[in-house]
Enzyme design. Structure first.
Site, PDB file in Angstrom:
ATOM      1  N   ASP A 103       0.869  -1.178   0.000  1.00 30.72           N
ATOM      2  CA  ASP A 103       0.000   0.000   0.000  1.00 30.72           C
ATOM      3  C   ASP A 103       0.906   1.230   0.000  1.00 30.72           C
ATOM      4  O   ASP A 103       2.129   1.113   0.041  1.00 30.72           O
ATOM      5  CB  ASP A 103      -0.959  -0.035   1.188  1.00 30.72           C
ATOM      6  CG  ASP A 103      -0.229   0.017   2.528  1.00 30.72           C
ATOM      7  OD1 ASP A 103       1.003   0.167   2.532  1.00 30.72           O
ATOM      8  OD2 ASP A 103      -0.891  -0.098   3.564  1.00 30.72           O
ATOM      9  N   SER A 104       0.314   2.408  -0.057  1.00 30.87           N
ATOM     10  CA  SER A 104       1.142   3.610  -0.214  1.00 30.87           C
ATOM     11  C   SER A 104       1.509   4.237   1.116  1.00 30.87           C
ATOM     12  O   SER A 104       2.305   5.158   1.164  1.00 30.87           O
ATOM     13  CB  SER A 104       0.385   4.627  -1.048  1.00 30.87           C
ATOM     14  OG  SER A 104      -0.782   5.023  -0.354  1.00 30.87           O
ATOM     15  N   GLY A 105       0.898   3.766   2.196  1.00 34.44           N
ATOM     16  CA  GLY A 105       1.120   4.403   3.484  1.00 34.44           C
ATOM     17  C   GLY A 105       0.111   5.487   3.791  1.00 34.44           C
ATOM     18  O   GLY A 105       0.010   5.945   4.926  1.00 34.44           O
ATOM     19  N   GLY A 106      -0.654   5.906   2.771  1.00 32.23           N
ATOM     20  CA  GLY A 106      -1.620   6.984   2.968  1.00 32.23           C
ATOM     21  C   GLY A 106      -2.601   6.678   4.087  1.00 32.23           C
ATOM     22  O   GLY A 106      -2.840   7.512   4.962  1.00 32.23           O
ATOM     23  N   PHE A 107      -3.131   5.463   4.077  1.00 30.57           N
ATOM     24  CA  PHE A 107      -4.151   5.108   5.073  1.00 30.57           C
ATOM     25  C   PHE A 107      -3.586   5.194   6.485  1.00 30.57           C
ATOM     26  O   PHE A 107      -4.194   5.786   7.374  1.00 30.57           O
ATOM     27  CB  PHE A 107      -4.710   3.707   4.796  1.00 30.57           C
ATOM     28  CG  PHE A 107      -5.705   3.272   5.832  1.00 30.57           C
ATOM     29  CD1 PHE A 107      -6.993   3.785   5.832  1.00 30.57           C
ATOM     30  CD2 PHE A 107      -5.351   2.368   6.824  1.00 30.57           C
ATOM     31  CE1 PHE A 107      -7.918   3.410   6.793  1.00 30.57           C
ATOM     32  CE2 PHE A 107      -6.268   1.987   7.794  1.00 30.57           C
ATOM     33  CZ  PHE A 107      -7.550   2.510   7.777  1.00 30.57           C
ATOM     34  N   GLN A 199     -11.043   7.955  -4.799  1.00 33.57           N
ATOM     35  CA  GLN A 199     -11.659   8.323  -3.528  1.00 33.57           C
ATOM     36  C   GLN A 199     -13.086   8.820  -3.809  1.00 33.57           C
ATOM     37  O   GLN A 199     -13.716   8.320  -4.713  1.00 33.57           O
ATOM     38  CB  GLN A 199     -10.801   9.365  -2.791  1.00 33.57           C
ATOM     39  CG  GLN A 199      -9.500   8.770  -2.221  1.00 33.57           C
ATOM     40  CD  GLN A 199      -9.752   7.844  -1.036  1.00 33.57           C
ATOM     41  OE1 GLN A 199     -10.820   7.851  -0.429  1.00 33.57           O
ATOM     42  NE2 GLN A 199      -8.765   7.008  -0.712  1.00 33.57           N
ATOM     43  N   GLY A 226     -11.244   4.519   0.409  1.00 35.29           N
ATOM     44  CA  GLY A 226     -12.187   5.287   1.210  1.00 35.29           C
ATOM     45  C   GLY A 226     -13.448   4.527   1.577  1.00 35.29           C
ATOM     46  O   GLY A 226     -14.423   5.125   2.032  1.00 35.29           O
ATOM     47  N   ASP A 277      -8.008  -6.981   0.396  1.00 36.81           N
ATOM     48  CA  ASP A 277      -7.054  -7.285   1.463  1.00 36.81           C
ATOM     49  C   ASP A 277      -7.688  -6.887   2.776  1.00 36.81           C
ATOM     50  O   ASP A 277      -8.539  -5.989   2.812  1.00 36.81           O
ATOM     51  CB  ASP A 277      -5.768  -6.465   1.308  1.00 36.81           C
ATOM     52  CG  ASP A 277      -5.976  -5.042   1.803  1.00 36.81           C
ATOM     53  OD1 ASP A 277      -6.580  -4.235   1.075  1.00 36.81           O
ATOM     54  OD2 ASP A 277      -5.590  -4.729   2.947  1.00 36.81           O
ATOM     55  N   CYS A 315     -11.859 -29.154   6.251  1.00 35.92           N
ATOM     56  CA  CYS A 315     -10.882 -28.085   6.004  1.00 35.92           C
ATOM     57  C   CYS A 315      -9.480 -28.669   5.889  1.00 35.92           C
ATOM     58  O   CYS A 315      -9.070 -29.483   6.720  1.00 35.92           O
ATOM     59  CB  CYS A 315     -10.936 -27.061   7.133  1.00 35.92           C
ATOM     60  SG  CYS A 315      -9.658 -25.794   7.020  1.00 35.92           S
ATOM     61  N   CYS A 317      -6.601 -27.247   6.344  1.00 34.18           N
ATOM     62  CA  CYS A 317      -5.545 -26.459   6.997  1.00 34.18           C
ATOM     63  C   CYS A 317      -4.790 -27.291   8.033  1.00 34.18           C
ATOM     64  O   CYS A 317      -5.235 -28.355   8.465  1.00 34.18           O
ATOM     65  CB  CYS A 317      -6.127 -25.190   7.621  1.00 34.18           C
ATOM     66  SG  CYS A 317      -6.763 -25.394   9.290  1.00 34.18           S
ATOM     67  N   CYS A 320      -6.968 -28.132  11.205  1.00 34.93           N
ATOM     68  CA  CYS A 320      -8.068 -29.098  11.074  1.00 34.93           C
ATOM     69  C   CYS A 320      -7.577 -30.485  10.664  1.00 34.93           C
ATOM     70  O   CYS A 320      -8.220 -31.487  10.974  1.00 34.93           O
ATOM     71  CB  CYS A 320      -9.104 -28.577  10.084  1.00 34.93           C
ATOM     72  SG  CYS A 320      -9.849 -27.024  10.638  1.00 34.93           S
ATOM     73  N   HIS A 346      -6.153 -21.442   9.915  1.00 35.15           N
ATOM     74  CA  HIS A 346      -7.530 -21.830   9.599  1.00 35.15           C
ATOM     75  C   HIS A 346      -8.333 -20.690   8.984  1.00 35.15           C
ATOM     76  O   HIS A 346      -8.970 -20.861   7.942  1.00 35.15           O
ATOM     77  CB  HIS A 346      -8.260 -22.365  10.839  1.00 35.15           C
ATOM     78  CG  HIS A 346      -9.699 -22.629  10.529  1.00 35.15           C
ATOM     79  ND1 HIS A 346     -10.117 -23.762   9.878  1.00 35.15           N
ATOM     80  CD2 HIS A 346     -10.810 -21.853  10.684  1.00 35.15           C
ATOM     81  CE1 HIS A 346     -11.422 -23.697   9.655  1.00 35.15           C
ATOM     82  NE2 HIS A 346     -11.868 -22.548  10.141  1.00 35.15           N
TER      83      HIS A 346
HETATM   84 ZN   LIG Z   1      -9.052 -25.452   9.182  1.00 40.85          ZN
END
Ligand SMILES: [Zn+2]
Length: 391
Positions: A103-107, A199, A226, A277, A315, A317, A320, A346
């Protein structure tokens, strides 16, 4: 059918466009970046400090992740972008060989509230770590991202809360446009894509004007900024229904920044968004909230201490496959570090599997018909609900 988008650092091709009957804007695509291919719609786990908290690079791969996000602001402050550059760049530094978006760091910079001052040239802020004074400009945000060497850099913007007064939103949106031009002019790295940020808050005219302005510029992708803030889901949907139709004939990927609950992702995919994200799946995992089809388990609940079942039977993962709810419940109560790793594996696996199911449904042409079952699988975990839960 729109021709694929292609530049030196990015290629984007829509595989399955939205159906002509207008029932959904959902589409699948393939984004090719310097370090690999990303199938869209896609979710990017967040590695704030050049690590997805508690996970190794192998763990991240096992969740199904193909691209991760890292935060320019955090890496600039610690350990420093120049240090990471000297050490071979961000991919080498964290040993992740897949695509990375920064990201740009703006947030982060603008979210510091009293700790920052915005002027026309940039933002002066105090470090959240030691209070030292720093300054970000569009040129500096791009220089930091070029030093990090991410696959995708993002233009520096001035986000504001969606609920801000229209005059405040208008001022920040116009500044974001001027900073977009400066970000583009400062960007020279040909193996790194650059996305611009729309924006405009919740005001339809400002949102439309910003979408037109940013999409007229030669960015490699369009971020919808935004949102994922303090707006209601209905307000977010309305803003997307203003912005995305203006991009119907645009060949570039669309990225809604900061959205992460399965229910919210589903509605945004339906409205034509390709990339997402959020720290949310990992953050709530570390609080003991496990996402499962139809809802969630709070593993801190006493009843799980005697439960020999896996968190989610089908699942794949690490958690699980090998451990019971009872074991994870014990780890959380004992504050054992393995709890955070297993729970994060998970929730990210659940989220990325959800997106894979959504892509398969779009490709099969059944997405509109499948929406009710996806809504039910997502468990209507809205962002606000999760925030309340973990507060
Ligand atoms: Zn899982």
């Amino acid at each position: 059918m729109i021709a694929p988008y292609e530049s030196a650092a990015a290629r984007f091709e829509v595989d399955v466009p939205p159906p002509p009957d207008g029932t959904t804007r959902a589409r699948t695509g393939r984004l090719t970046l310097t370090h690999g291919v990303v199938e869209t719609p896609q979710f990017m786990p967040v590695g704030t400090n050049a690590t997805v908290k508690a996970l190794s690079p192998e763990d991240i791969r096992d969740t199904g992740a193909t691209i991760i996000l890292s935060n320019t602001y955090h890496l600039y402050l610690r350990p420093g972008h120049e240090r990471i550059q000297r050490l071979g760049g961000l991919h080498r530094f964290m040993d992740w060989d897949g695509p990375i978006l920064t990201d740009s760091g703006g947030f982060q910079v603008v979210s510091l509230g009293d700790m920052r001052v915005v002027d026309e040239d940039g933002v002066t802020f105090r470090s959240h770590i030691d209070g030292s004074v720093h300054r970000f400009t569009p040129e500096h945000a791009i220089a930091v991202q070029q030093a990090l060497g991410s696959d995708v850099a993002v233009a520096f913007d001035q986000p504001v809360f969606p609920s801000s007064p229209v005059a405040v939103v208008a001022d920040a949106t116009e500044r974001t446009h001027r900073w977009a031009e400066r970000s583009l002019a400062a960007h020279t790295r040909t193996d790194q894509a650059l996305f611009g940020i729309v924006q405009g808050g919740l005001d339809p005219e400002l949102r439309a004007a910003s979408t037109r302005f940013i999409s007229a510029m030669p960015f490699d992708g369009i971020c919808i900024g935004g949102l994922a803030g303090d707006e209601t889901p209905e307000e977010r949907d309305a803003a997307l229904d203003v912005a995305v139709p203006l991009l119907d004939d645009d060949p570039r990927p669309r990225y809604l920044m900061g959205l992460g609950s399965p229910a919210d992702l589903l509605e945004a995919v339906h409205r034509g968004v390709d990339l997402f994200d959020s720290v949310l799946p990992a953050r709530v995992a570390r609080n003991g909230q496990l996402w499962v089809p139809g809802g969630r388990l709070n593993i801190r609940n006493r009843s799980f201490l005697d439960d020999p079942e896996p968190v989610q039977a089908d699942c794949p993962c690490l958690l699980c496959r090998r451990f019971s709810r009872a074991y994870l419940a014990h780890l959380f109560r004992a504050k054992e570090l393995l709890a955070y790793r297993l729970a994060t594996c998970h929730n990210l696996t659940f989220t990325l599997d959800f997106m894979a199911r959504v892509r398969a449904s779009i490709q099969a042409g059944s997405f509109s018909a499948d929406m009710p079952s996806f809504r039910s699988r997502a468990g209507r975990i809205s962002r606000g609900e999760v925030a309340e839960q973990s507060a």
